[in-house]
Design a protein around this motif. Structure first.
Motif, PDB file in Angstrom:
ATOM      1  N   ASN A  28       0.855  -1.188   0.000  1.00  0.00           N
ATOM      2  CA  ASN A  28       0.000   0.000   0.000  1.00  0.00           C
ATOM      3  C   ASN A  28       0.892   1.239   0.000  1.00  0.00           C
ATOM      4  O   ASN A  28       1.857   1.322   0.749  1.00  0.00           O
ATOM      5  CB  ASN A  28      -0.898  -0.007   1.243  1.00  0.00           C
ATOM      6  CG  ASN A  28      -1.871   1.160   1.251  1.00  0.00           C
ATOM      7  OD1 ASN A  28      -1.531   2.260   1.657  1.00  0.00           O
ATOM      8  ND2 ASN A  28      -3.080   0.904   0.800  1.00  0.00           N
ATOM      9  N   ASP A  31       1.802   2.925   3.244  1.00  0.00           N
ATOM     10  CA  ASP A  31       2.815   2.212   4.021  1.00  0.00           C
ATOM     11  C   ASP A  31       4.217   2.512   3.493  1.00  0.00           C
ATOM     12  O   ASP A  31       5.173   2.658   4.259  1.00  0.00           O
ATOM     13  CB  ASP A  31       2.567   0.705   3.977  1.00  0.00           C
ATOM     14  CG  ASP A  31       1.307   0.302   4.722  1.00  0.00           C
ATOM     15  OD1 ASP A  31       0.824   1.112   5.529  1.00  0.00           O
ATOM     16  OD2 ASP A  31       0.813  -0.814   4.493  1.00  0.00           O
ATOM     17  N   SER A  60       4.176  -0.370  -5.412  1.00  0.00           N
ATOM     18  CA  SER A  60       3.259   0.325  -4.501  1.00  0.00           C
ATOM     19  C   SER A  60       1.961   0.593  -5.245  1.00  0.00           C
ATOM     20  O   SER A  60       1.942   0.689  -6.480  1.00  0.00           O
ATOM     21  CB  SER A  60       3.873   1.638  -4.004  1.00  0.00           C
ATOM     22  OG  SER A  60       4.063   2.550  -5.078  1.00  0.00           O
ATOM     23  N   GLY A  63      -4.624   1.265  -3.811  1.00  0.00           N
ATOM     24  CA  GLY A  63      -5.758   0.478  -3.344  1.00  0.00           C
ATOM     25  C   GLY A  63      -7.015   0.726  -4.146  1.00  0.00           C
ATOM     26  O   GLY A  63      -8.040   0.088  -3.921  1.00  0.00           O
ATOM     27  N   TYR A  91      -0.854  -8.677  -2.520  1.00  0.00           N
ATOM     28  CA  TYR A  91      -1.081  -7.351  -1.959  1.00  0.00           C
ATOM     29  C   TYR A  91      -0.882  -7.406  -0.453  1.00  0.00           C
ATOM     30  O   TYR A  91      -1.489  -8.233   0.240  1.00  0.00           O
ATOM     31  CB  TYR A  91      -2.499  -6.871  -2.272  1.00  0.00           C
ATOM     32  CG  TYR A  91      -2.837  -5.523  -1.648  1.00  0.00           C
ATOM     33  CD1 TYR A  91      -2.260  -4.354  -2.136  1.00  0.00           C
ATOM     34  CD2 TYR A  91      -3.706  -5.439  -0.573  1.00  0.00           C
ATOM     35  CE1 TYR A  91      -2.562  -3.129  -1.566  1.00  0.00           C
ATOM     36  CE2 TYR A  91      -4.011  -4.209  -0.001  1.00  0.00           C
ATOM     37  CZ  TYR A  91      -3.434  -3.059  -0.495  1.00  0.00           C
ATOM     38  OH  TYR A  91      -3.722  -1.845   0.071  1.00  0.00           O
ATOM     39  N   TYR A  93      -0.837  -5.212   3.135  1.00  0.00           N
ATOM     40  CA  TYR A  93      -1.272  -3.991   3.832  1.00  0.00           C
ATOM     41  C   TYR A  93      -0.962  -4.146   5.309  1.00  0.00           C
ATOM     42  O   TYR A  93      -1.361  -5.132   5.940  1.00  0.00           O
ATOM     43  CB  TYR A  93      -2.774  -3.789   3.627  1.00  0.00           C
ATOM     44  CG  TYR A  93      -3.363  -2.603   4.366  1.00  0.00           C
ATOM     45  CD1 TYR A  93      -3.104  -1.303   3.932  1.00  0.00           C
ATOM     46  CD2 TYR A  93      -4.174  -2.784   5.479  1.00  0.00           C
ATOM     47  CE1 TYR A  93      -3.643  -0.214   4.600  1.00  0.00           C
ATOM     48  CE2 TYR A  93      -4.715  -1.698   6.148  1.00  0.00           C
ATOM     49  CZ  TYR A  93      -4.436  -0.418   5.705  1.00  0.00           C
ATOM     50  OH  TYR A  93      -4.976   0.661   6.372  1.00  0.00           O
ATOM     51  N   TYR A 129      -3.078  -9.710   3.872  1.00  0.00           N
ATOM     52  CA  TYR A 129      -2.577  -9.863   2.511  1.00  0.00           C
ATOM     53  C   TYR A 129      -3.589 -10.615   1.663  1.00  0.00           C
ATOM     54  O   TYR A 129      -4.457 -11.331   2.169  1.00  0.00           O
ATOM     55  CB  TYR A 129      -1.212 -10.564   2.481  1.00  0.00           C
ATOM     56  CG  TYR A 129      -1.199 -12.011   2.917  1.00  0.00           C
ATOM     57  CD1 TYR A 129      -1.607 -13.030   2.062  1.00  0.00           C
ATOM     58  CD2 TYR A 129      -0.759 -12.371   4.189  1.00  0.00           C
ATOM     59  CE1 TYR A 129      -1.592 -14.359   2.459  1.00  0.00           C
ATOM     60  CE2 TYR A 129      -0.729 -13.692   4.596  1.00  0.00           C
ATOM     61  CZ  TYR A 129      -1.142 -14.680   3.731  1.00  0.00           C
ATOM     62  OH  TYR A 129      -1.135 -15.995   4.128  1.00  0.00           O
ATOM     63  N   THR A 341      -9.744  -4.188   0.818  1.00  0.00           N
ATOM     64  CA  THR A 341      -9.595  -5.166   1.904  1.00  0.00           C
ATOM     65  C   THR A 341     -10.745  -5.091   2.902  1.00  0.00           C
ATOM     66  O   THR A 341     -10.587  -5.463   4.062  1.00  0.00           O
ATOM     67  CB  THR A 341      -8.259  -4.950   2.641  1.00  0.00           C
ATOM     68  OG1 THR A 341      -8.194  -3.586   3.113  1.00  0.00           O
ATOM     69  CG2 THR A 341      -7.077  -5.225   1.730  1.00  0.00           C
TER      70      THR A 341
END
Length: 530
Positions: A28, A31, A60, A63, A91, A93, A129, A341
């Motif tokens: 993400n 992050d 990166s 989202g 992915y 996060y 993830y 997510t």
């Protein structure tokens, strides 16, 4: 039949394809910009250096489905040194957030004198993830670590609080002269910045350690081996500590890596791989690999090997899970959500449901970015026809709204709903939706039934235990209602009425679809019905 399900355990279900090539780990972008998340990433990088999952690139992403990914860096793999097309996306996060406004509290003695002061620093985390097969858009794994009890705060004692406040009571100063109080607090935070960083470092290392498990999942997804036992001491007394499997040194196994051992069992017309236990890689040789059992499972492993005609060892659990599926034409389901997510809990329930294939439609721009490269000349040596043109259409759409869980059949527009709050899992709801709601909804949506395969224990006109098959999938803790289907003819029509005759509980789950049920109520009624 309608059945009451309990909380379903989160399992990772990975799928294998004809050609597993490169992997993209997508972080993400929030992050990436937070330097404190480097603590987490370092744990992942360290694990990758030890286990080497093969060709991997890092990206990166915002989202948002319409936004593209941005290249971050490449992992220097020793086993895949040349550039490879990306066929799998992971992915990651962290949900790692820092506290800009720590809170302070004091402790007083019986006279009201301040004797201690503490600073509380919040560091909420919600790591998770998702693993996506880019060729098919299939979601092959989704894991949410919020169910694990990570520390969400740290208490730091201000042992020299008198240095800042002298004999003053900090709480009284706060109410009487907030400006001066804030000045002193600002200085404390500056002086204790090292302690605050240590708190973030500790939680970052813990979260990173958990998320680094994705390295093993990536390796497993690239693997289609079902190894056999080639050497063990038959008739050995006591517990089985170690034996050999027909893996080789070229199959990227590492010392200490955990594998799964399965035995194949027959239940009526169904043949199922039953997970026996985990085993560990002890020594790697050119033509075979020594594995060891763990102290808590040695008798169980030995018994399974002695009694079973077929034993297999694997690190990719989807190989046996897919073999256990009785339904070949999987139901293609999309989960609609407000964010990428938002519905990891529902995803996990469906990934563990036998007849379901979850299609990820919220990753379209990144997916197109990777799949469009398949025609690039630099990949002309790869058989890209294996991964091109495999996208399938969605048959069912599941959506969790404020009031209910709704499923829509795309072709007909038929809608099935489950109201939130009416049904609960054995441990209650999680994230507003229970596994009971999801699985019961699937039973109705797919028009499936749980059936009895065979009676395994009956005495004096009472059925005590049975083997049963659930096409949707059993949970480890699950309660069911037993109903008898009664046909009634009314005029020219034949109606089927359901009459509840008892209750049962899962005693042992042999696979996702086959379990032994213990009859709790209605033993005589079930005997008569059968």
């Amino acid at each position: 039949m309608k059945y009451l399900y309990s909380l379903i355990l989160v399992l990772i279900c990975l799928s294998s394809d004809a050609q597993q090539l490169g992997t993209a780990i997508v972080f993400n972008e929030k992050d990436i910009k937070d330097t404190k998340c480097d603590l987490i990433y370092n744990e992942i990088y360290t694990r990758m250096a030890k286990e080497d999952p093969g060709y991997t690139e890092f990206y990166s992403w915002s989202g948002k489905s319409s936004d593209n990914v941005n290249f971050y860096k490449k992992f220097n793999s020793k086993i895949d040194t040349s550039e490879q097309p990306i066929t799998t996306a992971v992915y990651v996060y962290t949900g790692f957030r820092t506290d800009k406004s720590p809170t302070f509290s004091t402790k007083k003695d019986s006279t009201g004198k301040v004797i201690a002061m503490t600073m509380k620093v919040l560091h909420p985390v919600s790591p998770r993830y998702k693993i996506i097969n880019l060729a098919t858009s299939e979601l092959v794994a989704s894991h949410d670590y919020r169910i694990k009890p990570f520390a969400t705060s740290s208490s730091i004692p201000i042992r020299d609080f008198k240095k800042y406040f002298g004999k003053e009571d900090p709480e009284k100063l706060k109410s009487g002269n907030s400006k001066l109080y804030n000045t002193k607090i600002k200085q404390i935070k500056k002086d204790y910045s090292g302690k605050i960083k240590d708190a973030y470092k500790k939680i970052g290392k813990e979260v990173g350690g958990s998320l680094s498990n994705i390295v093993g999942k990536i390796k497993a997804q690239r693997d289609d081996h079902l190894w056999k036992i080639v050497d063990w001491e038959k008739g050995q007394k006591g517990k089985l500590k170690e034996f050999y499997i027909d893996a080789t040194a070229s199959e990227n196994l590492k010392k200490g890596e955990i594998l799964d051992l399965y035995q194949k069992r027959d239940f009526g017309e169904y043949s199922q791989y039953d997970l026996v236990s985990n085993i560990g890689v002890k020594e790697i040789m050119a033509d075979k690999v020594m594995v060891n059992t763990y102290f808590y499972n040695r008798k169980k492993v030995k018994k399974a090997i002695e009694q079973s005609q077929e034993i297999v060892v694997s690190r990719n659990e989807s190989l046996t899970r897919n073999s256990n599926r009785a339904i070949k034409n999987l139901k293609r389901v999309q989960i609609k959500g407000d964010c990428f997510t938002c519905n990891t809990y529902i995803e996990n329930v469906l990934l563990n449901a036998a007849p379901v294939k979850v299609l990820e439609r919220n990753f379209e721009a990144p997916r197109n970015y990777f799949t469009e490269q398949y025609t690039n000349e630099k990949f002309m040596d790869f058989q890209m026809e294996d991964v091109q043109g495999k996208t399938e259409g969605v048959e069912y759409i599941l959506e969790s709204t404020k009031d209910d869980l709704k499923a829509t059949v795309v072709e007909t527009g038929r809608i099935v709903k489950a109201d939130k709050g009416k049904e609960k899992g054995f441990f209650g709801r999680l994230g507003g939706v229970s596994s009971a709601q999801v699985l019961n909804l699937c039973l109705e949506l797919f028009e499936e039934e749980i059936t009895i395969i065979e009676v395994t224990d009956q005495k004096k006109g009472k059925v005590k235990r049975v083997h049963a098959h659930n096409p949707i999938g059993f949970d480890d803790i699950i309660y069911l209602k037993i109903v008898k289907l009664i046909e009634e003819k009314i005029g020219d029509r034949v109606l089927v009425r359901k009459e509840e005759i008892g209750k049962a509980v899962v005693k042992e789950k042999f696979s996702n679809s086959v379990a032994e049920l213990k009859i709790k109520d209605g033993k005589k009624q079930l005997f008569k019905a059968l």
